[in-house]
Design a protein around this motif. Structure first.
Motif, PDB file in Angstrom:
ATOM      1  N   ASP A   1       0.841  -1.215   0.000  1.00 50.73           N
ATOM      2  CA  ASP A   1       0.000   0.000   0.000  1.00 50.73           C
ATOM      3  C   ASP A   1       0.869   1.255   0.000  1.00 50.73           C
ATOM      4  O   ASP A   1       0.574   2.237  -0.703  1.00 50.73           O
TER       5      ASP A   1
ATOM      6  N   GLY B   1      -4.767  -2.985   0.265  1.00 48.76           N
ATOM      7  CA  GLY B   1      -6.166  -2.560   0.248  1.00 48.76           C
ATOM      8  C   GLY B   1      -6.490  -1.513  -0.793  1.00 48.76           C
ATOM      9  O   GLY B   1      -7.577  -0.928  -0.756  1.00 48.76           O
ATOM     10  N   THR B   2      -5.591  -1.257  -1.748  1.00 49.73           N
ATOM     11  CA  THR B   2      -5.857  -0.238  -2.762  1.00 49.73           C
ATOM     12  C   THR B   2      -6.734  -0.800  -3.882  1.00 49.73           C
ATOM     13  O   THR B   2      -6.998  -2.000  -3.944  1.00 49.73           O
ATOM     14  N   ALA B   3      -7.168   0.074  -4.769  1.00 49.16           N
ATOM     15  CA  ALA B   3      -8.058  -0.318  -5.860  1.00 49.16           C
ATOM     16  C   ALA B   3      -7.346  -1.197  -6.879  1.00 49.16           C
ATOM     17  O   ALA B   3      -6.144  -1.053  -7.114  1.00 49.16           O
ATOM     18  N   LEU B   4      -8.098  -2.116  -7.483  1.00 47.83           N
ATOM     19  CA  LEU B   4      -7.594  -2.942  -8.570  1.00 47.83           C
ATOM     20  C   LEU B   4      -7.773  -2.154  -9.866  1.00 47.83           C
ATOM     21  O   LEU B   4      -8.900  -1.879 -10.281  1.00 47.83           O
TER      22      LEU B   4
ATOM     23  N   SER C   1     -13.665  -5.635 -13.336  1.00 48.34           N
ATOM     24  CA  SER C   1     -14.235  -6.762 -12.596  1.00 48.34           C
ATOM     25  C   SER C   1     -14.720  -7.855 -13.546  1.00 48.34           C
ATOM     26  O   SER C   1     -14.569  -9.054 -13.266  1.00 48.34           O
TER      27      SER C   1
ATOM     28  N   SER D   1      -1.938  -8.251  -1.422  1.00 49.93           N
ATOM     29  CA  SER D   1      -2.182  -7.116  -2.316  1.00 49.93           C
ATOM     30  C   SER D   1      -2.573  -5.834  -1.590  1.00 49.93           C
ATOM     31  O   SER D   1      -2.799  -4.803  -2.228  1.00 49.93           O
TER      32      SER D   1
ATOM     33  N   LEU E   1     -11.369  -9.114  -4.420  1.00 51.52           N
ATOM     34  CA  LEU E   1     -10.739  -8.316  -5.471  1.00 51.52           C
ATOM     35  C   LEU E   1     -11.789  -7.627  -6.334  1.00 51.52           C
ATOM     36  O   LEU E   1     -11.598  -6.481  -6.756  1.00 51.52           O
TER      37      LEU E   1
ATOM     38  N   GLN F   1     -14.588  -6.475  -5.442  1.00 52.25           N
ATOM     39  CA  GLN F   1     -15.078  -5.303  -4.712  1.00 52.25           C
ATOM     40  C   GLN F   1     -14.140  -4.110  -4.847  1.00 52.25           C
ATOM     41  O   GLN F   1     -14.561  -2.965  -4.688  1.00 52.25           O
ATOM     42  N   ARG F   2     -12.888  -4.379  -5.140  1.00 57.20           N
ATOM     43  CA  ARG F   2     -11.880  -3.315  -5.233  1.00 57.20           C
ATOM     44  C   ARG F   2     -11.610  -2.877  -6.665  1.00 57.20           C
ATOM     45  O   ARG F   2     -10.770  -1.998  -6.906  1.00 57.20           O
TER      46      ARG F   2
END
Length: 279
Positions: free
Chosen positions: A64, A148-151, A98, A146, A88, A90-91
């Motif tokens: 992060d 907690g940041t956005a995918l 997605s 991974s 994943l 959700q991110r």
């Protein structure tokens, strides 16, 4: 060989070609670069019941920090996120990303089914001996690497990395094949968590190995770069440890040799992913 007139002539021609290329190049010099140039491959192998509690979450906190500084991290091993892929999804930055991840999961279900296997035929015997009971438990821990940041993207095996942030690359769970794809895509460093013990190394992108327990760190000290087990064996704060791991990552990215580099590992771990029948 046919066009050159034989094996030796072909070999000599190849050596001359490479020598001329080397002679024409200027000598590379080290130069300072920001953390944003890091593209880190996230891997785990020989996981145990503590991997999802110590090493993987710790690595996630450090990742992060790297992503927030403009860097990139690449998660892979599609069979080893199975059963927890919703975390994943959700991110994902948008529906297109997605949907791409969902397509990869469906492809793997069909692929394994055609081979007479199942995506639930995991974890390995070593994982089970280490205390992991099922694939969902293993996948929860694997995704923790991974952070907690956005995918921001989902890409194919060995596809060139073009975005910054957290990326998912579709790869098998077999570590050498997964790492080969990540390095081919542009990863210049590998962070590899292990609970059972691993001597994996990679070239040209160094591997940093992180143990989930202090016992492993002590017994396999010549292979492990960082001990995440102190989370359980001391009063260490995970954020403070994440800062220390980040310092280790930056040091090895800056030229300090990782344990696997010091041992000379990495020259034989180039293992591309072969698909389809070989006739």
């Amino acid at each position: 060989i046919q066009k050159s007139g034989g094996s030796r002539k072909c070999s000599d021609a190849g050596i001359n070609l490479i020598q001329n290329f080397l002679n024409s190049q200027t000598i590379e010099k080290r130069a300072p670069l920001p953390i944003s140039h890091l593209k880190i491959s996230l891997q785990c192998g020989g996981s145990d019941s503590l991997s999802g509690i110590t090493a993987n979450p710790l690595l996630g906190h450090s990742i992060d920090k790297i992503i927030n500084a403009g860097g990139t991290a690449v998660l892979g091993e599609t069979p080893e996120i199975y059963g927890a892929e919703h975390l994943l999804l959700q991110r994902a930055l948008n529906n297109k990303i997605s949907d791409k991840l969902k397509e990869k999961i469906l492809w793997w279900e069909e692929y394994t089914s055609n081979l007479g296997e199942s995506m639930n035929n995991n974890p390995s015997l070593g994982n089970i001996e280490g205390g992991i009971s099922n694939i969902a438990e293993k996948s929860l821990g694997a995704i923790a690497k991974s952070g907690g940041t956005a995918l921001v993207d989902v890409i194919d095996y060995s596809e060139k990395i073009t975005k910054s942030g957290l990326i998912f690359m579709d790869t098998p769970g077999y570590d050498p094949v997964s790492v080969t794809g990540h390095i081919a895509g542009g990863c210049n460093l590998v962070c590899f968590t292990t609970g059972r013990g691993s001597a994996f190394g990679s070239f040209p992108s160094p591997t940093i190995k992180i143990s989930s327990n202090s016992k492993l760190f002590k017994t396999q000290a010549e292979d492990i770069d960082f001990d995440a087990g102190v989370i359980l064996s001391s009063d260490a704060n995970i954020q403070d440890l994440a800062d220390k791991l980040l310092i280790t990552i930056i040091a090895i990215a800056s030229g300090k040799k990782s344990k696997s580099e010091s041992l000379g590992y990495g020259y034989n771990e180039f293992v591309p992913w072969h698909l389809g029948a070989v006739l």
